[in-house]
Design a protein around this motif. Structure first.
Motif, PDB file in Angstrom:
ATOM      1  N   TYR A 172      12.375  23.919 -28.042  1.00 55.57           N
ATOM      2  CA  TYR A 172      11.932  24.263 -26.694  1.00 55.57           C
ATOM      3  C   TYR A 172      12.247  23.149 -25.707  1.00 55.57           C
ATOM      4  O   TYR A 172      12.465  22.001 -26.087  1.00 55.57           O
ATOM      5  CB  TYR A 172      10.438  24.598 -26.671  1.00 55.57           C
ATOM      6  N   GLU A 174      11.022  21.292 -22.053  1.00 57.72           N
ATOM      7  CA  GLU A 174       9.831  21.072 -21.225  1.00 57.72           C
ATOM      8  C   GLU A 174      10.235  20.408 -19.909  1.00 57.72           C
ATOM      9  O   GLU A 174      11.008  19.452 -19.897  1.00 57.72           O
ATOM     10  CB  GLU A 174       8.837  20.183 -21.975  1.00 57.72           C
ATOM     11  N   GLU A 179       5.797  22.853 -18.321  1.00 57.58           N
ATOM     12  CA  GLU A 179       6.147  24.244 -18.636  1.00 57.58           C
ATOM     13  C   GLU A 179       7.241  24.272 -19.693  1.00 57.58           C
ATOM     14  O   GLU A 179       8.210  23.512 -19.623  1.00 57.58           O
ATOM     15  CB  GLU A 179       6.611  24.963 -17.368  1.00 57.58           C
ATOM     16  N   ARG A 180       7.103  25.154 -20.672  1.00 57.06           N
ATOM     17  CA  ARG A 180       8.047  25.232 -21.775  1.00 57.06           C
ATOM     18  C   ARG A 180       8.869  26.510 -21.716  1.00 57.06           C
ATOM     19  O   ARG A 180       8.365  27.579 -21.374  1.00 57.06           O
ATOM     20  CB  ARG A 180       7.316  25.174 -23.125  1.00 57.06           C
ATOM     21  N   THR A 181      10.133  26.375 -22.070  1.00 57.17           N
ATOM     22  CA  THR A 181      11.011  27.527 -22.240  1.00 57.17           C
ATOM     23  C   THR A 181      11.646  27.433 -23.619  1.00 57.17           C
ATOM     24  O   THR A 181      11.931  26.335 -24.106  1.00 57.17           O
ATOM     25  CB  THR A 181      12.108  27.578 -21.167  1.00 57.17           C
ATOM     26  N   TYR A 182      11.845  28.574 -24.245  1.00 57.17           N
ATOM     27  CA  TYR A 182      12.406  28.631 -25.593  1.00 57.17           C
ATOM     28  C   TYR A 182      13.793  29.267 -25.503  1.00 57.17           C
ATOM     29  O   TYR A 182      13.903  30.474 -25.297  1.00 57.17           O
ATOM     30  CB  TYR A 182      11.487  29.427 -26.516  1.00 57.17           C
TER      31      TYR A 182
END
Length: 359
Positions: A172, A174, A179-182
């Motif tokens: 992921y 950050e 905020e995290r995105t995969y």
């Protein structure tokens, strides 16, 4: 006489001023650095200034020294990322004191954002390091296979979690807001049940449109009971424990039998080759049980070929051969697939009917 005293006073005053001026020079350099309050901060800093960053410096003085705009990560411990014109980045963490003084610094090459498309869950650390051109990242945990952090060339942080495995289980990115995105494996809400029939109904309700059948472990011994069956993003995870063991007992911990049915692209062939080639601490004995099933004896681990992906069964420490040398051991160790099948088998559950097909 008066002239001599006056001369001595003048000499003392000059010496004091000279000492004060010299002692202030470092403080001035630390506080003002290479820029002034009125100068605009740059996006990329001069790499020649990296060696001038010292442990006792404050967060503010480092910003002034570099004359660059930091990307602030203040979700937990205060941290900054500075990018440099030579393609490197510095990740700085600070003590949570009044001045936020520097605790540690990690300087490394930044990872090109485009390379993220070339990695995925299921890849080993060595394979990802090769794709990243030798960039090793920073291990942020104390575990051997833990959580690794990298700095992307846009200033965001890339995290790859190995979750005590030999391969990546989660990837992921950050941003500074936390905020995290995969980029590859979408996250899902986990589900868990202590009832086998209830969990199978869950599989029917949620996976019958995605597959016709699904691998499941089946207990064939009353010496164990299902403790929990879970569905998470990376795998289906089953835990079995000794039937009469209390959760807080030593018997419970040593008697854990687990099954991981991997949903990520952790390929059976890749995992088997990993154990065959590993030479870290001691030679692994990989036993071919039958086509599509191997036993990694040193790890007490069976690996099944689940339509190309890996399905892993970890036997309890109390049923491993090396535990049988203990004075209080009275059981029979599991050393073959036939031994394992006395406790558990792997079957394929038909999601469109109530019938199963054996593997």
């Amino acid at each position: 006489m008066k002239k001599i005293i006056a001369l001595i006073l003048i000499i003392c005053i000059c010496a004091t001023l000279a000492f004060s001026f010299s002692s202030c020079e470092y403080e001035k350099e630390e506080e003002e650095g290479t820029t002034t309050e009125t100068e605009e901060l740059k996006e990329l800093a001069d790499p020649a200034l990296i060696d001038r960053i010292k442990e006792r410096m404050t967060r503010e003085s480092i910003s002034k020294l570099l004359g660059a705009k930091p990307i602030k990560y203040d979700g937990g411990r205060a941290a900054d990322v500075y990018r440099f014109t030579d393609g490197r980045a510095a990740h700085l963490e600070y003590y949570n004191n009044d001045n936020e003084t520097l605790m540690n610094i990690k300087v490394e090459k930044m990872v090109e954002l485009a390379l993220i498309d070339q990695i995925k869950e299921g890849y080993t650390y060595d394979k990802i390091t090769e794709i990243f051109g030798g960039i090793k990242g920073k291990m942020t945990t104390s575990r051997y296979w833990g959580l690794y952090r990298y700095v992307l060339n846009d200033g965001r942080l890339l995290y790859i979690d190995y979750d005590e495995q030999a391969f990546a289980t989660s990837i992921y990115i950050e941003n500074e807001k936390g905020e995290r995105t995969y980029p590859h494996l979408p996250q899902q809400e986990s589900y868990s049940s202590k009832n086998a029939d209830e969990f199978r109904q869950y599989l029917i309700d949620n996976y019958k449109d995605k597959a016709s059948e699904i691998a499941v472990p089946v207990l064939v011994s009353d010496e164990f009971r299902l403790y929990a069956a879970s569905d998470v993003s990376k795998c289906f995870f089953y835990t079995f424990v000794p039937a009469e063991a209390d959760e807080h007992s030593d018997e419970f911990v040593k008697g854990l039998l687990s099954v991981e049915i991997w949903k990520i692209d952790l390929m059976y062939k890749d995992l088997v080759n990993y154990y065959k080639s590993e030479e870290r601490n001691r030679e692994n004995e990989v036993i071919e049980c039958k086509d599509g099933v191997v036993f990694v004896k040193n790890w007490g681990r069976f690996i099944f070929n689940n339509n190309g992906r890996a399905l892993v069964v970890d036997i309890p420490s109390t049923l491993r051969e090396d535990f049988s040398y203990s004075e209080d051991y009275s059981g029979t160790p599991i050393t073959s697939l036939e031994d394992l099948n006395k406790y558990i088998t792997i079957e394929y559950f038909d999601l469109n009917s109530t019938e199963n097909s054996s593997n």
